[in-house]
Design a protein around this motif. Structure first.
Motif, PDB file in Angstrom:
ATOM      1  N   GLY A   1       0.804  -1.213   0.000  1.00  0.00           N
ATOM      2  CA  GLY A   1       0.000   0.000   0.000  1.00  0.00           C
ATOM      3  C   GLY A   1       0.838   1.264   0.000  1.00  0.00           C
ATOM      4  N   GLY A   2       0.820   1.963  -1.105  1.00  0.00           N
ATOM      5  CA  GLY A   2       1.435   3.280  -1.178  1.00  0.00           C
ATOM      6  C   GLY A   2       2.907   3.334  -1.492  1.00  0.00           C
ATOM      7  N   VAL A   3       3.550   2.198  -1.714  1.00  0.00           N
ATOM      8  CA  VAL A   3       4.983   2.214  -2.014  1.00  0.00           C
ATOM      9  C   VAL A   3       5.157   2.855  -3.387  1.00  0.00           C
ATOM     10  N   THR A   4       5.778   4.046  -3.388  1.00  0.00           N
ATOM     11  CA  THR A   4       5.800   4.876  -4.588  1.00  0.00           C
ATOM     12  C   THR A   4       7.207   5.254  -5.043  1.00  0.00           C
ATOM     13  N   THR A   5       8.130   5.415  -4.093  1.00  0.00           N
ATOM     14  CA  THR A   5       9.458   5.932  -4.420  1.00  0.00           C
ATOM     15  C   THR A   5      10.566   5.055  -3.835  1.00  0.00           C
ATOM     16  N   ARG A   6      11.792   5.334  -4.275  1.00  0.00           N
ATOM     17  CA  ARG A   6      12.960   4.662  -3.689  1.00  0.00           C
ATOM     18  C   ARG A   6      13.035   4.930  -2.199  1.00  0.00           C
ATOM     19  N   GLU A   7      12.655   6.143  -1.808  1.00  0.00           N
ATOM     20  CA  GLU A   7      12.695   6.503  -0.386  1.00  0.00           C
ATOM     21  C   GLU A   7      11.716   5.657   0.424  1.00  0.00           C
ATOM     22  N   ASP A   8      10.535   5.380  -0.135  1.00  0.00           N
ATOM     23  CA  ASP A   8       9.582   4.494   0.547  1.00  0.00           C
ATOM     24  C   ASP A   8      10.211   3.126   0.780  1.00  0.00           C
ATOM     25  N   VAL A   9      10.819   2.584  -0.254  1.00  0.00           N
ATOM     26  CA  VAL A   9      11.433   1.262  -0.148  1.00  0.00           C
ATOM     27  C   VAL A   9      12.560   1.286   0.883  1.00  0.00           C
ATOM     28  N   ALA A  10      13.397   2.307   0.855  1.00  0.00           N
ATOM     29  CA  ALA A  10      14.504   2.392   1.803  1.00  0.00           C
ATOM     30  C   ALA A  10      13.998   2.505   3.244  1.00  0.00           C
ATOM     31  N   ARG A  11      12.952   3.302   3.463  1.00  0.00           N
ATOM     32  CA  ARG A  11      12.405   3.449   4.827  1.00  0.00           C
ATOM     33  C   ARG A  11      11.801   2.132   5.310  1.00  0.00           C
ATOM     34  N   LEU A  12      11.130   1.400   4.427  1.00  0.00           N
ATOM     35  CA  LEU A  12      10.566   0.108   4.816  1.00  0.00           C
ATOM     36  C   LEU A  12      11.668  -0.919   5.067  1.00  0.00           C
ATOM     37  N   ALA A  13      12.717  -0.891   4.261  1.00  0.00           N
ATOM     38  CA  ALA A  13      13.839  -1.808   4.470  1.00  0.00           C
ATOM     39  C   ALA A  13      14.514  -1.543   5.807  1.00  0.00           C
ATOM     40  N   ALA A  14      14.514  -0.293   6.243  1.00  0.00           N
ATOM     41  CA  ALA A  14      15.142   0.066   7.520  1.00  0.00           C
ATOM     42  C   ALA A  14      14.327  -0.385   8.721  1.00  0.00           C
ATOM     43  N   VAL A  15      13.043  -0.722   8.535  1.00  0.00           N
ATOM     44  CA  VAL A  15      12.172  -1.085   9.669  1.00  0.00           C
ATOM     45  C   VAL A  15      12.709  -2.279  10.461  1.00  0.00           C
ATOM     46  N   PRO A  16      13.060  -3.412   9.995  1.00  0.00           N
ATOM     47  CA  PRO A  16      13.112  -3.882   8.624  1.00  0.00           C
ATOM     48  C   PRO A  16      11.883  -4.737   8.265  1.00  0.00           C
ATOM     49  N   MET A  17      11.321  -4.464   7.110  1.00  0.00           N
ATOM     50  CA  MET A  17      10.277  -5.304   6.545  1.00  0.00           C
ATOM     51  C   MET A  17      10.960  -6.380   5.701  1.00  0.00           C
ATOM     52  N   ALA A  18      10.325  -7.525   5.570  1.00  0.00           N
ATOM     53  CA  ALA A  18      10.889  -8.603   4.760  1.00  0.00           C
ATOM     54  C   ALA A  18      10.776  -8.288   3.278  1.00  0.00           C
ATOM     55  N   GLY A  19       9.849  -7.402   2.937  1.00  0.00           N
ATOM     56  CA  GLY A  19       9.650  -7.029   1.551  1.00  0.00           C
ATOM     57  C   GLY A  19       8.516  -6.037   1.443  1.00  0.00           C
ATOM     58  N   CYS A  20       8.257  -5.630   0.227  1.00  0.00           N
ATOM     59  CA  CYS A  20       7.123  -4.733   0.003  1.00  0.00           C
ATOM     60  C   CYS A  20       6.522  -5.046  -1.358  1.00  0.00           C
ATOM     61  N   ILE A  21       5.248  -4.752  -1.463  1.00  0.00           N
ATOM     62  CA  ILE A  21       4.537  -4.951  -2.714  1.00  0.00           C
ATOM     63  C   ILE A  21       4.442  -3.602  -3.412  1.00  0.00           C
ATOM     64  N   ILE A  22       4.891  -3.581  -4.647  1.00  0.00           N
ATOM     65  CA  ILE A  22       4.853  -2.353  -5.436  1.00  0.00           C
ATOM     66  C   ILE A  22       3.957  -2.611  -6.634  1.00  0.00           C
ATOM     67  N   GLY A  23       2.978  -1.780  -6.823  1.00  0.00           N
ATOM     68  CA  GLY A  23       2.060  -1.963  -7.935  1.00  0.00           C
ATOM     69  C   GLY A  23       2.049  -0.774  -8.867  1.00  0.00           C
ATOM     70  N   ARG A  24       1.222   0.174  -8.549  1.00  0.00           N
ATOM     71  CA  ARG A  24       0.984   1.305  -9.439  1.00  0.00           C
ATOM     72  C   ARG A  24       2.262   2.084  -9.770  1.00  0.00           C
ATOM     73  N   ALA A  25       3.176   2.197  -8.818  1.00  0.00           N
ATOM     74  CA  ALA A  25       4.411   2.937  -9.069  1.00  0.00           C
ATOM     75  C   ALA A  25       5.203   2.313 -10.216  1.00  0.00           C
ATOM     76  N   LEU A  26       5.167   0.996 -10.333  1.00  0.00           N
ATOM     77  CA  LEU A  26       5.842   0.340 -11.457  1.00  0.00           C
ATOM     78  C   LEU A  26       5.118   0.641 -12.764  1.00  0.00           C
ATOM     79  N   TYR A  27       3.778   0.576 -12.726  1.00  0.00           N
ATOM     80  CA  TYR A  27       2.996   0.852 -13.935  1.00  0.00           C
ATOM     81  C   TYR A  27       3.152   2.299 -14.389  1.00  0.00           C
TER      82      TYR A  27
END
Length: 162
Positions: free
Chosen positions: A119-145
């Motif tokens: 939900g809402g993963v849109t930028t590299r910064e989003d991914v980096a902040r989630l990786a720092a949590v650390p989350m095991a991964g993230c689902i990216i949808g619309r941002a790729l499209y």
């Protein structure tokens, strides 16, 4: 083989047919004893899918919102051999406004399983902040499209090799 969502299935026979993982959502809320039994029957093969609206569990394809807090639902299954948890913030999903890192971090801190943000993963910064949590991964949808984030950029932001 890929994961398949089975929110309405009464039993997960697809696992007997060779699927590696099966995501269970609404049924885990509606029938928690059944979900516990299936977790024990299929250890490390079930993924708990929790979709939340305002911190409350949404069901029926996001058409209804329960009175159960998302973190509370996850707590119902503490100690069960669950493969992972996919946590979706419905308000952020598809909005291209960024991930709700605070909610994802709170869920991650509350559970022992690998947790995947959705939900809402849109930028590299989003991914980096989630990786720092650390989350095991993230689902990216619309941002790729939409092209605001590429897979190599996302992998690099997560510290992975493209």
């Amino acid at each position: 083989m890929a994961a398949v969502s089975a929110t309405r299935s009464r039993s997960p026979p697809l696992l007997d047919l060779g699927l590696t993982r099966l995501v269970i959502g609404t049924l885990a809320l509606r029938e928690p004893d059944w979900f516990r039994q299936m977790c024990r029957k299929y250890p490390q093969r079930l993924v708990l899918g929790i979709d939340a609206r305002g911190g409350r569990v949404a069901t029926e394809g996001w058409l209804a919102t329960s009175d159960v807090a998302a973190i509370e639902l996850a707590g119902w299954f503490a100690g069960e051999p669950i493969a992972a948890l996919v946590y979706t913030d419905i308000a952020a999903d598809g909005m291209m406004a960024g991930a709700n890192v605070a909610a994802m971090s709170a869920m991650r801190a509350a559970v022992e399983w690998p947790t995947i943000a959705s939900g809402g993963v849109t930028t590299r910064e989003d991914v980096a902040r989630l990786a720092a949590v650390p989350m095991a991964g993230c689902i990216i949808g619309r941002a790729l499209y939409e092209g605001t984030l590429t897979l190599p950029e996302a992998l690099a932001a997560a510290g992975e090799k493209p």
